[in-house]
Enzyme design. Sequence first.
Site, PDB file in Angstrom:
ATOM      1  N   GLU A 175       1.889  32.698  69.784  1.00  0.00           N
ATOM      2  CA  GLU A 175       1.502  32.671  68.364  1.00  0.00           C
ATOM      3  C   GLU A 175       0.885  33.983  67.883  1.00  0.00           C
ATOM      4  O   GLU A 175      -0.332  34.099  67.687  1.00  0.00           O
ATOM      5  CB  GLU A 175       0.555  31.511  68.080  1.00  0.00           C
ATOM      6  CG  GLU A 175       1.180  30.149  68.279  1.00  0.00           C
ATOM      7  CD  GLU A 175       0.501  29.043  67.474  1.00  0.00           C
ATOM      8  OE1 GLU A 175      -0.604  29.265  66.956  1.00  0.00           O
ATOM      9  OE2 GLU A 175       1.101  27.956  67.358  1.00  0.00           O
ATOM     10  N   GLU A 374       5.774  24.331  71.508  1.00  0.00           N
ATOM     11  CA  GLU A 374       4.680  23.420  71.144  1.00  0.00           C
ATOM     12  C   GLU A 374       5.073  22.606  69.937  1.00  0.00           C
ATOM     13  O   GLU A 374       5.682  23.124  69.000  1.00  0.00           O
ATOM     14  CB  GLU A 374       3.415  24.190  70.726  1.00  0.00           C
ATOM     15  CG  GLU A 374       2.579  24.734  71.831  1.00  0.00           C
ATOM     16  CD  GLU A 374       1.321  25.431  71.314  1.00  0.00           C
ATOM     17  OE1 GLU A 374       0.766  25.019  70.278  1.00  0.00           O
ATOM     18  OE2 GLU A 374       0.910  26.405  71.964  1.00  0.00           O
TER      19      GLU A 374
END
Length: 468
Positions: A175, A374
């Site tokens: 991320e 995720e």
Amino acid sequence: MAQSQSSPRSSHQMPDAFHWGVATSSYQIEGAVNEDGRGASIWDTYAHTIGKIKNGDTGDVADDHYHRYADDVKLMQSIGVTAYRFSVAWPRIFPNGTGTPNPQGLAFYDRLVDAQLSAGIEPFATLYHWDLPQALQDRYGGWQSRDTAKAFAEYAGYVASKLGDRVKHFFTMNEFYSFVDMGYQGIEIDVGAQKVRVELAPGLHVGPAIYQVRHNAVLAQGLAIQAIRAVVKAGTKCGPADNINSAVPVVNTPENIAAAQRATRELNAAYLTVMLEGAYTDAYLEAAGQDGPKVLDGDLKVIGTPVDFVGINVYRPSVYVIPSADAPGFKAIPFNASHPHMLSSWHLLGPEVMYWAPRQVRSLWGAKEIYITESGCGASDVISPDGRVYDSDRIMYTRNNLVWLQRATAEGVPVAGYFQWSFMDNFEWGDGYGNRFGLVYVDFSSQKRIPKLSASYFKAAAAANAPV
Ligand code: NOJ
């Protein structure tokens, strides 16, 4: 006859050899922050800064996974997990960020990988899930410096050289938008009824220098891919795990679909787009103006180093878009105040993103292998009087996601695995322990683990290789 009986069911299945995974990260679960030579990370510092984390929570103990990893891996096996995405804590390996590696730190990940392999679980290692060695923050200002990018590549190559005999998939960084934009300036997220401000460690506000921080992060990813490739055997794969900014078409006509795709490319200009195209978009550089990153000769080639797969974290649509006659050809529409959401303040619902995000990754950049690294949700889980945890909202969320993901795979989008965030409740950054994301409930006072109803859902889906 037999064939016609089985075909309706198989048409809802995921592809063969699909990985049914769970994901976690080091600082969020390990605890043992002062053990076996681990150095401090920016998250130790940040979590211990008064006012930064809800209830003053820290990751000092977390799920005590550092000591309980063997039972945790067995529990994963019992709920049907076939792949585990964990992260390696850089400050366990290089307590000072660079220099002499700490053998005790590496030994923990050796044990963890071996435990997974004995349980028939495929290990997927993430090399950076935000716990930067504090020493590098102090020495270089963290990701504000290219030196941190170089240090990351050295660390990544070292870990790959040690675990690469058993780990076949390495994710470089997790991320980018989160650890860069939320870490170095803080961001505001549109959640319909209001705007929510989110900040992560190191909690800086660097102003226009953010363009350079972003550049250093993608440079680090390119350098790390090269460093990993230099030491692993043929067939070992690596790539990023990014929280793609997904633009979703509200109305599914070709014109709307094309507008959403254009939007996704621009919204990811700083990260996925430059990594997968080896160039910044014109619109991005124009918007940056004189604040744009200092790009040295050869940087873009490094940043654009081909990856083996693209990992994307997918929780919600970033925006819904409609076409627009004005440049850049799309318009992001506001979320209604009544838009439904899950527990986390930022978590608006929009399960169709699980179809559009991987589809756009393939159509924009030709990805040949994609992982949903995720997806999951926080929920207000409680232990019922009968001792069980009935998280029907998490099951609803997960099932919807899987149905849309299955549609993508049925249309030929090459998604090879799905990792539920998270295996067990853990330290949810600024929200502390109050915001539970696990398939497994954790009583943080006793460290008791209780698989939730969603764990049974996950097990059934994994066994059927399909949303059930
Ligand atoms: C993304 C992050 O990678 C993870 O660390 C976090 O806990 C989840 N989203 C949920 O917010």
